[in-house]
Design an enzyme around this catalytic site. Structure first.
Site, short mmCIF file in Angstrom:
data_model
loop_
_atom_site.label_atom_id
_atom_site.label_comp_id
_atom_site.label_asym_id
_atom_site.label_seq_id
_atom_site.Cartn_x
_atom_site.Cartn_y
_atom_site.Cartn_z
N LYS A 1 19.56 71.96 -14.33
CA LYS A 1 19.98 73.26 -14.87
C LYS A 1 20.62 73.09 -16.25
O LYS A 1 20.42 73.91 -17.15
CB LYS A 1 20.96 73.94 -13.92
CG LYS A 1 21.49 75.31 -14.41
CD LYS A 1 20.35 76.32 -14.59
CE LYS A 1 20.84 77.66 -15.14
NZ LYS A 1 21.65 78.43 -14.21
N LYS B 1 30.53 78.55 -22.06
CA LYS B 1 30.77 77.67 -20.91
C LYS B 1 29.68 76.62 -20.78
O LYS B 1 29.96 75.41 -20.70
CB LYS B 1 30.84 78.50 -19.62
CG LYS B 1 30.85 77.67 -18.34
CD LYS B 1 30.89 78.55 -17.11
CE LYS B 1 29.63 79.35 -16.88
NZ LYS B 1 28.51 78.51 -16.36
#
Length: 303
Positions: free
Chosen positions: A177, A245
């Site tokens: 990911k 983030k």
């Protein structure tokens, strides 16, 4: 409490992704309990036929599968092991499907802690956006034990259009990911740079979008995000702060490995600039607005 032939599921987090995933589980015949910090989201889920819960512990009580769709690793840890955490109420042998984007090392640590209690952990970040979540057509990048995959399979079948089984231990799905997020963040920043540069040249941005999406310079992110710039509408589909983030995690991972990521680092600076300018909760195409501010460009405004 009721059960179904499919089983009992809990969903923790009813944001744009979690709400669609919970709805997909309901359609598949699961008995679903869900909780969220936003009471309105829980009320909408109850109106759709689900059961509301006040805490992760309450939602997960007796569940066969707990799907966690929160923002980051810290929230995932709190969902599992906080004062009202799910780890203590999931039935033994149940599986926790962790879909937050996080550092692979943290995913491994959470899996070890949960598995020590006799529960299973599937590292399963997903991609696809809110529309695919609602359709049950997400892509999952998953890793975990054979037992975890087996326990999660009925729920994954309900939520996924495509499932990649990427390894037998937590952390591998998270690593895949993060490679995706590196590319996604860079592509958004590059698309924003190109579109603002086009505006600087006095070009018709709608025509730029038409031409680029039919040309070699196109990317999925250009095609998906740049309509926001053309329309001057930055209502959030995916917020700037998500890539603050995620690209931050990429930087942390790369620093630990002594691996250079200069292009991702430059993209991160643009997302940080957008967040610092008050756009953190706006759509991530807002990076184009930062380029425009820096260069004196006027972008389209929503009518």
């Amino acid at each position: 409490m009721s059960t179904t032939q499919t089983g009992r599921a809990a969903v923790i987090g009813l944001g744009s992704m979690g709400a669609g995933m919970a709805a997909s589980l309901l359609r598949a015949g699961f008995s679903v309990a869900a909780c969220d910090v936003n009471p309105e989201a829980v009320a909408r889920f109850q109106a759709a036929g689900g059961r509301g819960a006040a805490t992760p512990a309450q939602a997960a009580e007796g569940a066969d599968v707990v799907v966690c769709v929160v923002v980051n690793a810290a929230q995932t840890e709190a969902v599992l092991f906080g004062p009202d955490g799910a780890a203590g109420t999931m039935r033994p042998g149940a599986v926790f499907v962790s879909s937050a984007t996080m550092d692979p090392a943290i995913a491994r640590g959470l899996a070890q802690r949960l598995e020590a209690t006799g529960r299973l952990y599937l590292d399963a970040p997903m991609s696809g956006g809110a529309a695919r979540a609602a359709e049950g057509a997400l892509t999952f990048l998953a890793s975990g034990s054979a037992q975890a995959f087996a326990a999660a399979r009925p729920a994954l079948d309900a939520m996924a259009g495509r499932l990649y089984e990427l390894g037998d231990a937590a952390g591998q799905g998270a690593a895949f990911k993060m490679i995706n997020q590196l590319l996604a963040g860079v592509h958004i920043a590059a698309a924003s740079e190109a579109m603002s540069f086009a505006a600087k040249q006095g070009l018709d941005l709608a025509k730029v979008y038409e031409v680029i999406t039919a040309s070699a310079g196109n990317s999925w992110m250009f095609e998906n995000r740049m309509p926001h710039v053309v329309e001057g509408d930055y209502s959030p589909k995916s917020a700037v702060d998500i890539f603050v983030k995620d690209l931050g995690i990429v930087q942390d991972m790369a620093r630990a490995e002594r691996y250079p990521v200069p292009v991702a680092a430059a993209a991160l600076q643009m997302f940080l600039a957008a967040s610092g300018a008050g756009m953190g909760r706006d759509d991530d195409a807002s990076v184009a607005r930062i380029y425009a501010q820096l260069s004196g460009v006027t972008l389209p405004a929503k009518e």
